[in-house]
Design an enzyme around this catalytic site. Structure first.
Site, PDB file in Angstrom:
ATOM      1  N   SER A  16      36.332  68.286  19.905  1.00 29.26           N
ATOM      2  CA  SER A  16      35.616  69.559  19.783  1.00 29.26           C
ATOM      3  C   SER A  16      36.203  70.587  20.728  1.00 29.26           C
ATOM      4  CB  SER A  16      34.125  69.373  20.088  1.00 29.26           C
ATOM      5  OG  SER A  16      33.936  68.941  21.426  1.00 29.26           O
ATOM      6  N   LEU A  18      38.031  73.298  22.905  1.00 23.75           N
ATOM      7  CA  LEU A  18      39.422  73.650  23.166  1.00 23.75           C
ATOM      8  C   LEU A  18      40.378  72.590  22.631  1.00 23.75           C
ATOM      9  CD1 LEU A  18      39.039  74.845  26.893  1.00 23.75           C
ATOM     10  CD2 LEU A  18      38.823  76.207  24.798  1.00 23.75           C
ATOM     11  N   ASP A  37      38.541  60.891  22.715  1.00 19.54           N
ATOM     12  CA  ASP A  37      37.211  61.457  22.957  1.00 19.54           C
ATOM     13  C   ASP A  37      36.198  60.319  22.936  1.00 19.54           C
ATOM     14  OD1 ASP A  37      36.344  64.760  22.454  1.00 19.54           O
ATOM     15  OD2 ASP A  37      34.766  63.270  22.738  1.00 19.54           O
ATOM     16  N   VAL A  59      38.085  58.660  29.921  1.00 25.92           N
ATOM     17  CA  VAL A  59      39.205  58.947  30.815  1.00 25.92           C
ATOM     18  C   VAL A  59      38.979  58.456  32.237  1.00 25.92           C
ATOM     19  CG1 VAL A  59      39.978  60.929  29.458  1.00 25.92           C
ATOM     20  CG2 VAL A  59      38.392  61.286  31.382  1.00 25.92           C
ATOM     21  N   CYS A  85      42.135  68.115  27.770  1.00 22.89           N
ATOM     22  CA  CYS A  85      40.967  68.993  27.640  1.00 22.89           C
ATOM     23  C   CYS A  85      39.659  68.295  27.998  1.00 22.89           C
ATOM     24  CB  CYS A  85      40.854  69.537  26.217  1.00 22.89           C
ATOM     25  SG  CYS A  85      42.154  70.709  25.772  1.00 22.89           S
ATOM     26  N   TYR A 166      32.524  71.048  40.485  1.00 21.38           N
ATOM     27  CA  TYR A 166      33.341  71.525  39.367  1.00 21.38           C
ATOM     28  C   TYR A 166      34.563  72.282  39.879  1.00 21.38           C
ATOM     29  CZ  TYR A 166      34.467  73.739  34.888  1.00 21.38           C
ATOM     30  OH  TYR A 166      35.102  74.159  33.740  1.00 21.38           O
ATOM     31  N   LYS A 170      38.542  71.242  39.409  1.00 17.34           N
ATOM     32  CA  LYS A 170      39.488  72.115  38.721  1.00 17.34           C
ATOM     33  C   LYS A 170      40.529  72.684  39.680  1.00 17.34           C
ATOM     34  CE  LYS A 170      37.699  71.678  34.601  1.00 17.34           C
ATOM     35  NZ  LYS A 170      38.444  70.971  33.529  1.00 17.34           N
ATOM     36  N   THR A 201      32.492  77.394  23.638  1.00 19.69           N
ATOM     37  CA  THR A 201      32.695  75.970  23.414  1.00 19.69           C
ATOM     38  C   THR A 201      31.335  75.286  23.237  1.00 19.69           C
ATOM     39  OG1 THR A 201      32.620  75.461  25.774  1.00 19.69           O
ATOM     40  CG2 THR A 201      34.780  76.035  24.839  1.00 19.69           C
TER      41      THR A 201
END
Length: 260
Positions: A16, A18, A37, A59, A85, A166, A170, A201
């Site tokens: 889904s 990106l 996914d 992951v 992603c 977060y 990142k 998204t």
């Protein structure tokens, strides 16, 4: 790198948002795609639509990622492209005071660690396993052996209130882009990272329309939410342009996030 039916790609978070948009763009070029996914329903449906393969992958788990690459390579061949992603987020202050009784609460460390495990370590895990496979391939005519695109966020630079975990995750993706690009440079594998702004998204799908409109209005130009296909176009530019390497690029309509 010329994109065609001789090229294979793995897209994490590919069911889904990106990832799905990028998978569609790659498939339009004839590239064979594998979608990593946890959402089996969406992943299987999109893989069928694109003539690719879905691999249920977590992951954060070595065995799951290894099994995903094994399945993908057995089905579509060794990938030359990896697009990362897969990611999550949360909004928790480092410490906060309860309005009811004044008690002090702190960011649960397990919640902090989980965001790092998915967004940062998960990305690195997939890079390392994919690059190891790419090393078995001969370079293409243009010299490229492989290309990797990671997903960070403008929060890596403009972290808002509640985004400590977060932003750290990142920011780590941004921070490791250049050294990994340098690690892999002699093997002709390129590494770049996209820092998306506020994109339309699944994360925002459940938000009320007035909230979505307000978020879009924060963007200088164009004053709207980003469209996943815009991310996909930049990802393909990074993949196709052989001199694009070691870069972290904001895709955000010139927004600079306020504290909240």
């Amino acid at each position: 790198m010329e994109l065609n039916s001789n090229i294979s790609a793995v897209i994490t978070g590919g069911a889904s948002g990106l990832g799905a948009a990028t998978a569609r763009r790659l498939a339009e070029k004839g590239v064979k795609v594998a979608l990593f996914d946890l959402n089996e329903e969406k992943g299987e449906a999109l893989a069928k639509e694109l003539g690719g393969v879905f691999c249920k992958v977590n992951v954060t788990d070595d065995d799951s990622v290894e099994a995903g690459f094994e399945k993908a390579r057995a089905t579509i061949g060794q990938e030359r492209i990896l697009v990362n992603c897969a990611g999550i987020g949360n909004a928790i202050k480092t410490v906060s005071r309860s309005k009811e009784d004044g008690s002090i609460k702190h960011f649960p460390l397990d919640a902090f660690k989980f965001v790092i495990e998915v967004n940062l370590i998960g990305t690195f895990r997939c890079i390392a396993k994919s690059a190891a496979g790419m090393l078995t391939l001969d370079p293409l005519e243009d010299g490229d052996r492989g290309a990797i695109v990671n997903t960070a966020s403008v929060a890596a630079e403009d972290g808002q209130i509640g985004q400590a975990a977060y932003s750290a995750s990142k920011g780590g993706v941004v921070g490791m882009t250049l050294p990994i690009a340098r690690d892999l440079s002699r093997e002709a594998i390129r590494v770049n990272t996209i820092l998306p702004g506020i994109f339309d998204t699944p994360l925002l799908a459940g938000a009320p329309q007035q909230v979505r409109d307000a978020l879009g209005a924060m963007v200088p130009y164009p004053p709207r939410l980003g469209v996943p296909d815009e991310y996909a176009k930049l990802a393909l530019c990074m993949i196709e342009t052989s001199y694009f390497n070691g870069e972290d690029v904001r895709l955000d309509g010139a927004i600079r996030m306020a504290p909240r």
